[in-house]
Design an enzyme around this catalytic site. Structure first.
Site, short mmCIF file in Angstrom:
data_model
loop_
_atom_site.label_atom_id
_atom_site.label_comp_id
_atom_site.label_asym_id
_atom_site.label_seq_id
_atom_site.Cartn_x
_atom_site.Cartn_y
_atom_site.Cartn_z
CG HIS A 194 4.69 54.87 27.53
ND1 HIS A 194 4.11 55.52 28.60
CD2 HIS A 194 5.22 53.72 28.02
CE1 HIS A 194 4.30 54.79 29.69
NE2 HIS A 194 4.96 53.69 29.36
CG HIS A 206 2.26 49.66 28.96
ND1 HIS A 206 2.77 48.81 29.93
CD2 HIS A 206 2.72 50.90 29.26
CE1 HIS A 206 3.49 49.52 30.79
NE2 HIS A 206 3.49 50.78 30.39
#
Length: 131
Positions: free
Chosen positions: A99, A97
């Site tokens: 940010h 992932h």
């Protein structure tokens, strides 16, 4: 199944800000900064070292779109786009992932990199990195 896979499968509620066939983006429950968003592939890959290039491109395309949207609507002074790979780098959920952290001049968010000026022989580092 990891927590992000459960969110992607709608087994855990989240605040989705974006979704397409391959990528989902949610507000980070911790909100390091106003609008802190996590962007991830729907398929499970542990980190940037495992995600195939085509899937990585889809995630990063969504990161760019969302960064532009956040910039327009939230109006931060800057934006950090960050990926942590493995626990030593701060990765706490082992599902790749990215940010997106909107930044404001007076926020108290700090990413501290110690000044190791002249600590490493750059010729040696270059050789090792390029092997």
């Amino acid at each position: 199944m990891c927590i992000f896979c459960k969110i992607i499968n709608n087994e855990i509620p989240s605040k989705k800000v974006y979704e397409d066939d391959d990528v989902v983006a949610i507000l980070d429950i911790s909100q390091a900064g106003y609008g802190h968003t996590l962007v991830m592939p729907k398929k499970h890959y542990e980190n940037i070292l495992e995600i195939p290039d085509n899937e990585y491109s889809k995630v990063m395309s969504a990161v760019k779109k969302l960064s532009e949207k956040i910039n327009k609507n939230v109006k931060p002074d800057g934006i950090n786009v960050i990926n942590n790979t493995n626990e030593a780098a701060g990765q706490t959920v082992m599902h790749y992932h990215v940010h997106i952290i909107p930044r404001f001049k007076d926020d108290d968010i700090r990413f501290i990199t110690p000044d190791h000026q002249n600590k490493y022989d750059l010729d040696e580092v270059l050789k090792k990195v390029c092997e």
